[in-house]
Design an enzyme around this catalytic site. Sequence first.
Site, PDB file in Angstrom:
ATOM      1  N   GLY A  13       0.748  -1.189   0.068  1.00  0.00           N
ATOM      2  CA  GLY A  13      -0.023   0.046  -0.072  1.00  0.00           C
ATOM      3  C   GLY A  13       0.972   1.489   0.089  1.00  0.00           C
ATOM      4  O   GLY A  13       0.152   2.426   0.172  1.00  0.00           O
ATOM      5  N   PHE A  16       2.738   3.215  -5.947  1.00  0.00           N
ATOM      6  CA  PHE A  16       1.958   4.349  -6.830  1.00  0.00           C
ATOM      7  C   PHE A  16       0.404   4.132  -6.680  1.00  0.00           C
ATOM      8  O   PHE A  16      -0.165   5.332  -6.253  1.00  0.00           O
ATOM      9  CB  PHE A  16       2.237   3.807  -8.118  1.00  0.00           C
ATOM     10  N   VAL A  63       4.951  -9.444   2.386  1.00  0.00           N
ATOM     11  CA  VAL A  63       3.906 -10.556   2.140  1.00  0.00           C
ATOM     12  C   VAL A  63       4.561 -12.081   1.949  1.00  0.00           C
ATOM     13  O   VAL A  63       3.917 -12.926   2.030  1.00  0.00           O
ATOM     14  CB  VAL A  63       3.175 -10.182   0.798  1.00  0.00           C
ATOM     15  N   ALA A  86       2.893  -6.884  -5.412  1.00  0.00           N
ATOM     16  CA  ALA A  86       3.220  -7.628  -6.464  1.00  0.00           C
ATOM     17  C   ALA A  86       4.465  -7.142  -7.316  1.00  0.00           C
ATOM     18  O   ALA A  86       4.790  -6.188  -7.076  1.00  0.00           O
ATOM     19  CB  ALA A  86       1.989  -7.586  -7.433  1.00  0.00           C
ATOM     20  N   TYR A 185       4.647 -13.054 -15.526  1.00  0.00           N
ATOM     21  CA  TYR A 185       3.936 -11.930 -15.175  1.00  0.00           C
ATOM     22  C   TYR A 185       2.629 -12.265 -15.079  1.00  0.00           C
ATOM     23  O   TYR A 185       1.609 -12.462 -13.872  1.00  0.00           O
ATOM     24  CB  TYR A 185       4.287 -10.655 -15.289  1.00  0.00           C
TER      25      TYR A 185
END
Length: 356
Positions: A13, A16, A63, A86, A185
Site C-alpha cells: 500500500g 503508486f 508478504v 506484486a 507476470y
Amino acid sequence: MSSRLGPVLVTGGAGFIGCALSQVLAGEAERWVVLDNLHPQVHPVAERPQALHQAAEFVRGDVTVAADLDAVMAEVRPETVIHLAAETGTAQSLDESTRHSLVNVVGTTQVLDALTRIGHVPDHIVLTSSRAVYGEGEWQRPDGTLFRPGLRTHAQLEAGRWDHEDAVAQPHSAGTTVPAPVNVYGATKLAQEHILSAWTGSRDTSLTALRLQNVYGPGQSLSNPYTGIVSLFSQLAMRGESIPLYEDGDITRDFVFIDDVVSAIATAVRNRPEGQRLVDVGSGEPSTIRQLAETIAAFHSAPAPHVTGQFRDGDVRAASSVLDQELVGLGWKPQWSLADGVAALQGWIRDELAAG
C-alpha cells in the site's frame, strides 16, 4: 464518528496505486494499515512515502514473510484486505521468474495462511489483477470469425512479423475473453485470481478482482525501467530527445489515468459483492504507442518519435478493454482522456525533477 469501512489492511500500500488510494479511502476507514517492504526498485529511499495519507498506519513488512503477516493480521483483524503487493514487469518476469512467483503467488498464499492462523475471515478481499492475464485475447478475421492467436514466438518477432494474420484485435472483457497469459507476470496474476477465488469461495466471503489496463499518472516511479512507459517517454521528450518506438510503433494499449483507477477500486471497496466479482478497469479508448509518443512529443515540442524495430519477448501486440458494465452500474466511469492525463503528468514530473 462511525466509519463507512472497518479496519482495512493494504498490502503493497505504499506504492503508486496504494498511496493514491489512501488519499481517497483512508479517511473512511476505522483503520487504514499499510504493509509494504519498500523495495528499492519502487522506493529509491526506504522511508514512508510523503504521498501516503496521514491517517494511514505504515508497517514495514514483506508478504513473503509469515512472521510479518502474522503480526499485522493479529493486530488489525481486517474486515477488508486490499491486495496490491506484486512484482510487475513483463520482460523482468521472464528473467526473474522465481522472484515474481514468490511475491505474487506465494505472497498471496501467505496472506491467506496468516488469516487462517488467527482464525479470521475478512468480509471482502480486493485484488488488483492485470490485463496481462488475457495475453493476446481474441482477434477477428475479415470473415468475422474469432480466434485466439496465443504467444508471439521469439522467431516471429525477430522476423518482424508483428501482427497476427490479417486480423484485428478485440478489446478484452472479463465476461467473455478467456485468459491465456503469454508471460510469467501474467501467469502469476492469473494464479492470484485462482487462489483467491478458491479460498474466498470455500470461506463464503467476498472477492473482487480488478484487471487493470496500463495505469499511469502522477506518483508513478520515474526510475523503474520495467514499468511506467508514459513517465519514461515524458522524461525523454523533456530532454528534447526523440522517443524510441518498439516494433513498428503500432503496439496498442489502453492507458488509464491513476485517478480513474483509484475511483474504480474505491467503488469496488465501498460496494462489496455478495460473492465473487471480476471486472476490467481501463479507459475504454485504445491508443497505439505511436499516438502516445506523438502526444508527449508535441507537448514538449520534441523531435518526432522514431521506430527502432526492437521488441520484448513475452509482450502482446494489442491490449485494451471495454468499459465494465458492472462498475458503470455502480456509478464509475473514467473521466480522464489521454491528452488531459498526459498534460497533468508532465507538470508533476517537472516539479519532481526540479525538487530532486
